[in-house]
Every structure is written in C-alpha cells, then in structure tokens.
Design a protein around this motif. Structure first.
Motif, PDB file in Angstrom:
ATOM      1  N   SER A 132       5.839  -3.687  11.873  1.00 21.98           N
ATOM      2  CA  SER A 132       5.295  -2.745  12.525  1.00 21.98           C
ATOM      3  C   SER A 132       4.118  -2.994  13.160  1.00 21.98           C
ATOM      4  N   ASP A 190      -4.183   3.006   5.716  1.00 18.49           N
ATOM      5  CA  ASP A 190      -4.168   2.128   6.806  1.00 18.49           C
ATOM      6  C   ASP A 190      -4.444   2.725   8.297  1.00 18.49           C
ATOM      7  N   VAL A 196       3.442   0.085   5.203  1.00 18.08           N
ATOM      8  CA  VAL A 196       2.301   0.862   5.897  1.00 18.08           C
ATOM      9  C   VAL A 196       2.115   2.125   4.955  1.00 18.08           C
ATOM     10  N   PHE A 246       1.137  -2.665  12.457  1.00 21.25           N
ATOM     11  CA  PHE A 246       0.297  -3.320  11.263  1.00 21.25           C
ATOM     12  C   PHE A 246       0.433  -4.465  10.824  1.00 21.25           C
ATOM     13  N   LEU A 268       7.169  -1.656   8.090  1.00 20.89           N
ATOM     14  CA  LEU A 268       6.722  -0.463   8.321  1.00 20.89           C
ATOM     15  C   LEU A 268       6.934   0.296   6.889  1.00 20.89           C
TER      16      LEU A 268
END
Length: 186
Positions: A6, A19, A15, A8, A12
């Motif tokens: 992702s 976040d 997450v 991040f 995913l």
C-alpha cells in the motif's frame, strides 16, 4: 510475499485506521462555555468538536448541526456548556482496527465525514476523515493488482473513480476471480 503493498509501504491488510491519524482536532472540556464552542465552529465549520476529560478520556462530540439546532431553539444562555450540547451516539473507531474495518464503519454511517478515534481504554486519539480512509484504499487500486475479498483472490481488471452528484465518491471495479476466471462488477 506480504500481499499487495500500500502507500504505507506495508501490505494493505496490515494498515490500521490509526495510520491515518489527524492532528489539529478540536477538543474541549465538558464545562467549556457555549460561546467558546461556537467560536471553534466559526473557525472550523466543517469539523466536529470533541469533548474530553482532563485525562483525555473521550466523552462525546458536538456536531455543527447540534449547535445550529440549539441556536434555532432560542434557549441561548450564558450558562450553557459543552456537556449540554454533547452527544454520545457518534460512532468511534479504535486506531488499532484494520483500515478495511474503518471503511465499513464509514459505509454504515454515511452522514459522518469524520469520526473520533478512541483507544480501547477510552482515550481520545484523534480523528480520521472519510476522504482520507477512502483515498488511502483507492490509492492502492491499480490494474493488474491482486486483492483478497471474502477469502478469494481477485485481480483488478478495470476500475473507475466515481463522484456522483449526491453522496460520497466511490470506486467501481471489475475483478477477475483467479480461481474460476469469472469477472465481477463491484
């Protein structure tokens, strides 16, 4: 493999709602005078005001519509405080829940543009905005990417970001089931 990466830089599925934590939220104590709550709404009309204790325990929230209803009622008094306006029925999100669960909460509560994040021990953590949640998930949608949905693996064949005249934006996808080859419009 850790799954689809992702924005991040982690899968995913790993997450968390936390976040997407936003600082700069509006908090007041239960004894804050109405005039001071109203000043916050004048400066930030698009956000809620959250009521917290001295130890930062979440107590409830005040929406702009609550303030407007109160003003329309004509019962303004110098003695009105945040506790008089506060509601406790605003859905809360735990910052440690997966992002997909946050999407579900927003989907089930479409009238809210933001929600408070409250830890398991009742502490106010911050807010998360609906657009942030949906953009975080849609940023990861790419043709050819694979996702897991209801225990099955799908490949994204096509997608379109849709902004209807009414209601929130959403992503329409075509997903190919990698087990049987069927294509689903989702």
């Amino acid at each position: 493999s850790g799954g689809v990466k992702s924005v991040f830089n982690k899968p995913l599925k790993n997450v968390k709602v936390g976040d997407l934590f936003r600082k700069g939220y509006n908090t007041v104590s239960a004894t804050t005078l109405f005039k001071n709550v109203a000043k916050i709404f004048i400066k930030n009309p698009d956000y809620a005001v959250y009521v917290v204790s001295r130890s930062n325990r979440y107590m409830g929230g005040i929406l702009r519509s609550d303030v407007l209803e109160f003003v329309k009622s004509g019962t303004l008094s110098s003695n009105v405080i945040a506790d008089d306006l506060m509601r406790t029925d605003i859905p809360k999100l735990n910052p440690s829940i997966p992002l997909v669960d946050g999407v579900k909460v927003f989907s089930e509560n479409p009238t809210f543009d933001e929600l408070p994040m409250v830890t398991a021990d009742g502490k106010f953590y911050g807010i998360v905005n609906k657009n942030d949640i949906f953009m975080a998930t849609t940023a990861d949608i790419k043709i050819g990417a694979c996702i897991e949905l209801e225990g099955k693996t799908f490949q994204i064949v096509d997608f379109q970001h849709v902004k209807p005249g009414k209601g929130p934006a959403f992503v329409r996808t075509k997903l190919k089931n990698l087990e049987n080859g069927r294509v689903l419009d989702n």
